[in-house]
Design an enzyme around this catalytic site. Structure first.
Site, PDB file in Angstrom:
ATOM      1  N   HIS A  41       0.818  -1.222   0.000  1.00  0.00           N
ATOM      2  CA  HIS A  41       0.000   0.000   0.000  1.00  0.00           C
ATOM      3  C   HIS A  41       0.849   1.268   0.000  1.00  0.00           C
ATOM      4  O   HIS A  41       0.311   2.372  -0.091  1.00  0.00           O
ATOM      5  CB  HIS A  41      -0.937   0.035   1.214  1.00  0.00           C
ATOM      6  CG  HIS A  41      -1.945  -1.071   1.223  1.00  0.00           C
ATOM      7  ND1 HIS A  41      -2.759  -1.338   0.146  1.00  0.00           N
ATOM      8  CD2 HIS A  41      -2.267  -1.986   2.183  1.00  0.00           C
ATOM      9  CE1 HIS A  41      -3.540  -2.365   0.431  1.00  0.00           C
ATOM     10  NE2 HIS A  41      -3.254  -2.777   1.665  1.00  0.00           N
ATOM     11  N   ASP A  48      -2.505 -10.912  -2.184  1.00  0.00           N
ATOM     12  CA  ASP A  48      -3.077 -10.404  -0.935  1.00  0.00           C
ATOM     13  C   ASP A  48      -4.536 -10.047  -1.207  1.00  0.00           C
ATOM     14  O   ASP A  48      -4.894  -9.703  -2.338  1.00  0.00           O
ATOM     15  CB  ASP A  48      -2.290  -9.154  -0.512  1.00  0.00           C
ATOM     16  CG  ASP A  48      -2.671  -8.648   0.864  1.00  0.00           C
ATOM     17  OD1 ASP A  48      -1.958  -8.960   1.821  1.00  0.00           O
ATOM     18  OD2 ASP A  48      -3.671  -7.918   0.963  1.00  0.00           O
ATOM     19  N   HIS A  84      -6.098  -7.493  -0.454  1.00  0.00           N
ATOM     20  CA  HIS A  84      -6.247  -6.070  -0.736  1.00  0.00           C
ATOM     21  C   HIS A  84      -5.492  -5.671  -2.006  1.00  0.00           C
ATOM     22  O   HIS A  84      -4.451  -6.247  -2.322  1.00  0.00           O
ATOM     23  CB  HIS A  84      -5.723  -5.233   0.438  1.00  0.00           C
ATOM     24  CG  HIS A  84      -6.449  -5.495   1.722  1.00  0.00           C
ATOM     25  ND1 HIS A  84      -6.112  -6.544   2.555  1.00  0.00           N
ATOM     26  CD2 HIS A  84      -7.485  -4.853   2.313  1.00  0.00           C
ATOM     27  CE1 HIS A  84      -6.918  -6.539   3.611  1.00  0.00           C
ATOM     28  NE2 HIS A  84      -7.760  -5.522   3.496  1.00  0.00           N
ATOM     29  N   ASP A 141      -4.397 -12.882   4.172  1.00  0.00           N
ATOM     30  CA  ASP A 141      -5.668 -12.302   4.605  1.00  0.00           C
ATOM     31  C   ASP A 141      -6.837 -12.770   3.739  1.00  0.00           C
ATOM     32  O   ASP A 141      -7.965 -12.312   3.914  1.00  0.00           O
ATOM     33  CB  ASP A 141      -5.596 -10.767   4.626  1.00  0.00           C
ATOM     34  CG  ASP A 141      -4.989 -10.184   3.370  1.00  0.00           C
ATOM     35  OD1 ASP A 141      -4.736 -10.946   2.416  1.00  0.00           O
ATOM     36  OD2 ASP A 141      -4.746  -8.963   3.342  1.00  0.00           O
TER      37      ASP A 141
END
Length: 400
Positions: free
Chosen positions: A212, A249, A251, A329
């Site tokens: 991120h 991931d 995200h 995740d």
């Protein structure tokens, strides 16, 4: 009918001719002067554009030269004895900050527990682990700006990035030591992993994957852009010109997507849940191959989509290095990922990605990235053991 009066005398004709000559002379001078000013103005403008373009090009070249120099002078690439396994970890990865780290759902001690599981299972000897160096300011400046790094000297900014508000109340020297230093150590691990992968065929950084964070902006528990840094070092020092990021991931990896938005050398396959953080629609425009998996997606459907995605990616791009962001995740029960992938599904997922790289004889770097349940450490350790059993990695201690 003739409307011009007759000119009867010589003096009158001379006066008339002089007047006409004077008129045309003045007009010509004025026209020449105006035209001269026009040419001067436009030539100055053209010269200005040329100078501006030249200046911009020179600035870009200077920045690239400085970046290249920093990479070549970095100490993060060092020779690792053959007796070591290309699995990278340091005790300083784990974050312990007076218990405040528990205010974030991320398990900030999972990195150490992964290694302990591997050692207890007999899959890894402790003295075979590679310890990286901490990334210095000069190392970080390869991607990050001076202004961004300076912003991390403000504890409030760090608190927003790691999403733990009380951190804003602490002196920055303490925040640097307890939070940012562990992150910088993991950055060093990610960068070194590419060198080891090129030499050994694979490398796993038991940490990193801060996808991120971009050059100018952190967020989502990611303070440094380790993936972008890893790739720039590979470009400069490993004779690598094509890199594929496989980001699995849960995200979206908006950080590296912004950093490589206009770079054809980097192919980004991002398989993520579009209904959760970061909802970065601008960065989504820069994903080379976007695979969206909705909340509630089950294991079989997920793995089917992954098979299709890897086949497409392999047909479209021929990488010289794969950077695999292997967040856990996506696990069933993870409060932030919202997918329903079983622990066995994680192991199969990782196996598929390593097999993808093996079939193409491409070195692969694996980063552990996100995962917000205590069970993630066990799942990651089990997956690494599975990779070893399937002979996709070799965890045995080499003898001299």
């Amino acid at each position: 009918m003739n409307f011009v009066p007759s000119i009867s005398t010589e003096s009158t004709r001379n006066l008339f001719n002089s007047t006409v000559f004077l008129f045309f002379t003045v007009a010509t001078v004025k026209l020449t002067h105006s035209f001269g000013r026009y040419l001067l103005r436009n030539s100055t403008f053209a010269s200005g554009v040329s100078m501006s373009s030249s200046s911009s090009s020179s600035t870009t070249n200077d920045a690239e030269t400085l970046r290249h120099g920093r990479i070549l002078s970095s100490k993060l690439y060092f020779d690792v004895p053959i007796t070591k396994v290309p699995l990278i970890y340091s005790d300083s990865y784990d974050i312990a900050f007076l218990g405040i780290e528990k205010l974030h759902p991320f398990d900030s001690s999972k990195w150490g527990r992964i290694c302990r599981y591997l050692i207890l299972d007999g899959a890894l000897e402790k003295n075979c682990i590679v310890e990286p160096l901490e990334a210095s300011k000069d190392d970080l400046l390869v991607v990050h700006s001076e202004s961004y790094l300076n912003s991390l000297k403000n504890s409030s900014n760090v608190a927003m990035i790691i999403e733990v508000p009380p951190v804003a109340l602490f002196p920055n020297c303490l925040v640097q030591q307890k939070v940012l230093c562990p992150f910088r150590k993991q950055v060093g691990g990610t960068i070194l992993a590419a060198k080891l992968a090129k030499e050994r065929g694979w490398a796993i950084n038991v940490g990193g994957g801060f996808h991120h964070c971009s050059a100018e902006k952190g967020g989502g528990f990611c303070a440094y852009a380790d993936i972008s840094l890893c790739i720039h070092y590979a470009f400069a020092r490993l004779n690598v010109s094509r890199v594929m990021i496989i980001d699995l991931d849960a995200h979206q990896g908006n950080g590296h997507e912004m950093d490589f938005s206009n770079d054809g050398r980097v192919y980004i396959l991002d398989m993520y849940n579009p209904g959760i953080y970061p909802l970065d629609y601008e960065a989504r425009r820069y994903i080379t191959q976007k695979v969206e998996v909705m909340s509630g997606t089950l294991t079989n459907e997920y793995l089917r989509k992954l098979d299709e995605a890897l086949e497409v990616a392999g047909n479209r791009f021929d990488p010289e290095l794969v950077v695999y962001n292997a967040g856990t995740d996506i696990l069933d029960g993870d409060p932030l990922g919202r997918l329903k992938i079983s622990p066995e599904g994680i192991a199969i997922r990782d196996e598929k990605v390593f097999q993808f790289a093996r079939e193409r004889k491409v070195p692969i770097v694996m980063l552990t990235s996100g995962g917000y349940m205590k069970s993630s450490a066990r799942v990651i350790a089990d997956s690494i053991v599975n990779l070893s059993k399937k002979c996709l990695i070799d965890m045995r201690q080499a003898t001299i």
